[in-house]
Design a protein around this motif. Structure first.
Motif, PDB file in Angstrom:
ATOM      1  N   TYR A 174       0.837  -1.208   0.000  1.00 46.96           N
ATOM      2  CA  TYR A 174       0.000   0.000   0.000  1.00 46.96           C
ATOM      3  C   TYR A 174       0.869   1.254   0.000  1.00 46.96           C
ATOM      4  O   TYR A 174       0.625   2.200  -0.765  1.00 46.96           O
ATOM      5  N   VAL A 175       1.903   1.276   0.841  1.00 45.31           N
ATOM      6  CA  VAL A 175       2.802   2.429   0.895  1.00 45.31           C
ATOM      7  C   VAL A 175       3.527   2.590  -0.431  1.00 45.31           C
ATOM      8  O   VAL A 175       3.663   3.701  -0.958  1.00 45.31           O
TER       9      VAL A 175
ATOM     10  N   HIS B  19       7.756   6.136   0.105  1.00 42.51           N
ATOM     11  CA  HIS B  19       8.105   4.717   0.208  1.00 42.51           C
ATOM     12  C   HIS B  19       9.559   4.519   0.596  1.00 42.51           C
ATOM     13  O   HIS B  19       9.878   3.678   1.439  1.00 42.51           O
ATOM     14  N   ALA B  20      10.462   5.276  -0.020  1.00 47.93           N
ATOM     15  CA  ALA B  20      11.889   5.122   0.284  1.00 47.93           C
ATOM     16  C   ALA B  20      12.195   5.467   1.736  1.00 47.93           C
ATOM     17  O   ALA B  20      13.083   4.882   2.360  1.00 47.93           O
TER      18      ALA B  20
ATOM     19  N   TYR C 127      -5.958  -3.338  -0.077  1.00 51.30           N
ATOM     20  CA  TYR C 127      -6.162  -3.832  -1.426  1.00 51.30           C
ATOM     21  C   TYR C 127      -7.243  -3.070  -2.183  1.00 51.30           C
ATOM     22  O   TYR C 127      -7.181  -2.960  -3.406  1.00 51.30           O
ATOM     23  N   VAL C 128      -8.222  -2.512  -1.479  1.00 48.34           N
ATOM     24  CA  VAL C 128      -9.189  -1.641  -2.155  1.00 48.34           C
ATOM     25  C   VAL C 128      -8.493  -0.398  -2.683  1.00 48.34           C
ATOM     26  O   VAL C 128      -8.695   0.015  -3.839  1.00 48.34           O
ATOM     27  N   ARG C 129      -7.617   0.184  -1.862  1.00 47.47           N
ATOM     28  CA  ARG C 129      -6.879   1.366  -2.305  1.00 47.47           C
ATOM     29  C   ARG C 129      -5.906   1.022  -3.430  1.00 47.47           C
ATOM     30  O   ARG C 129      -5.733   1.793  -4.389  1.00 47.47           O
TER      31      ARG C 129
ATOM     32  N   LYS D 195      11.998  -0.838  -8.825  1.00 47.79           N
ATOM     33  CA  LYS D 195      11.229  -0.043  -7.884  1.00 47.79           C
ATOM     34  C   LYS D 195       9.836   0.193  -8.456  1.00 47.79           C
ATOM     35  O   LYS D 195       9.677   0.601  -9.595  1.00 47.79           O
ATOM     36  N   GLU D 196       8.864  -0.036  -7.618  1.00 46.99           N
ATOM     37  CA  GLU D 196       7.494   0.125  -8.067  1.00 46.99           C
ATOM     38  C   GLU D 196       7.064   1.571  -7.928  1.00 46.99           C
ATOM     39  O   GLU D 196       7.435   2.261  -6.996  1.00 46.99           O
ATOM     40  N   ARG D 197       6.279   1.997  -8.865  1.00 50.24           N
ATOM     41  CA  ARG D 197       5.788   3.370  -8.817  1.00 50.24           C
ATOM     42  C   ARG D 197       4.333   3.404  -8.378  1.00 50.24           C
ATOM     43  O   ARG D 197       4.009   3.756  -7.267  1.00 50.24           O
ATOM     44  N   VAL D 198       3.438   3.021  -9.293  1.00 48.05           N
ATOM     45  CA  VAL D 198       2.032   3.102  -8.928  1.00 48.05           C
ATOM     46  C   VAL D 198       1.271   1.845  -9.286  1.00 48.05           C
ATOM     47  O   VAL D 198       0.080   1.760  -9.074  1.00 48.05           O
TER      48      VAL D 198
END
Length: 325
Positions: free
Chosen positions: A119-120, A128-129, A208-210, A317-320
């Motif tokens: 989620y973060v 996140h970092a 998970y909804v977000r 690295k994940e973004r969105v």
């Protein structure tokens, strides 16, 4: 309190004759052997590759694997001893059951923490970092173990409150039912388990909804990326659901035990395979085999370094999006 009393959970005397393994027990041994091999291979992969040591989700993943491996071995030993009607010192049984309670709760708690980390990562990418560091992951694991120990302490405190000294010096067939001789003990343990269930379920649903809202917005017209994110969330949700349902198993098993002993034995076997072994099979599927970087390293060690490239791609690295898990 005599050794043939109902507190042993199966109403069997301590001097019961040992019986050979049946088909059900053999099936369980095969399943556990396969799961342990896969999980231990993944644990070995994590510790061998330093690239995973600085990423929070891999640290949590390794913690889940270690808890699962330990729990599978411990629960299998208790299962075999109970099935073969082998007695052990009651004090040792209490210690093993307490550790099993802790490990059984630690897995869904860690999965919940992994959901919060996702989620973060996806909904708060700019922070996140800052929030997702190895030090914070270590603190998170300590917090998880502390929360998981609450149920263990409740069980130990309730046993201490009702059992005489002679109970700890006896030898019995080990089972968790042996520790719950009063109805208020069962109700107390079930109540604590339901609090765990409620808090983790609410946290997981919120995350998970977000995540799905952000993934749908970010993917736009990229139907492939959206579908991949949805499949990932479904797999996560299924595994977490199975892990949380196991907290309800003792409540149902105790109700079945009041009806029929043999039905209780078969129902417990079903619960063990469906809600304990199955989630621990989905852990490597969701968090290991679907991760490209981890899968590359896993193939290298699974094939003993043959025909695989030892160079790993950097951890992305994940973004969105939730398309990388």
């Amino acid at each position: 309190m005599q050794n043939g009393s109902q507190e042993d959970g199966f109403n069997l005397p301590s001097a019961a004759v040992m019986r050979p393994l049946g088909a059900e027990a053999i099936i369980v041994q095969v399943l556990i052997s396969v799961f342990l091999y896969v999980d231990l291979l993944m644990v070995f992969t994590f510790f061998r590759k330093e690239v995973f040591h600085g990423v929070t989700r891999y640290i949590f993943f390794a913690h889940v694997l270690l808890c699962d491996c330990t729990f599978l071995v411990l629960s299998d030993v208790l299962l075999l001893l109970s099935y073969m009607r082998i007695v052990m010192p009651t004090s040792l049984c209490i210690l093993l059951c307490a550790v099993a309670y802790n490990l059984n709760v630690a897995t869904p708690l860690t999965l919940t923490a992994m959901s919060v980390e996702r989620y973060v990562s996806i909904c708060m990418p700019l922070r996140h970092a800052e929030l997702s560091t190895p030090q914070r992951a270590a603190h998170g694991i300590l917090l998880i173990q502390a929360l998981a120990s609450v149920l263990m302490l409740v069980v130990l405190a309730s046993v201490t409150a009702v059992m005489p000294l002679a109970f700890y010096l006896s030898r019995r067939i080990c089972s968790t039912e042996m520790l719950q001789v009063r109805r208020w003990q069962t109700n107390l343990i079930n109540g604590v388990s339901q609090v765990y269930f409620l808090l983790m379920a609410l946290t997981i649903c919120f995350c998970y909804v977000r995540i799905m809202k952000v993934a749908r917005t970010a993917s736009g017209n990229d139907r492939s990326a959206t579908n991949k994110g949805r499949r990932t969330v479904i797999l996560h949700g299924l595994q977490l659901l199975l892990s949380l349902i196991q907290l309800w198993c003792p409540f149902v098993e105790n109700a079945v035990l009041q009806i029929d002993l043999y039905m209780f034995v078969y129902w417990r076997y079903f619960d063990y395979v469906t809600f304990i072994l199955a989630p621990r099979c989905l852990v490597p599927l969701v968090y290991g085999l679907r991760d490209e970087t981890f899968m590359a390293a896993l193939k290298h060690y699974a094939l003993f370094g043959c025909r695989t490239n030892n160079k790993l791609a950097p951890v992305k690295k994940e973004r969105v999006l939730v398309t990388r898990t």
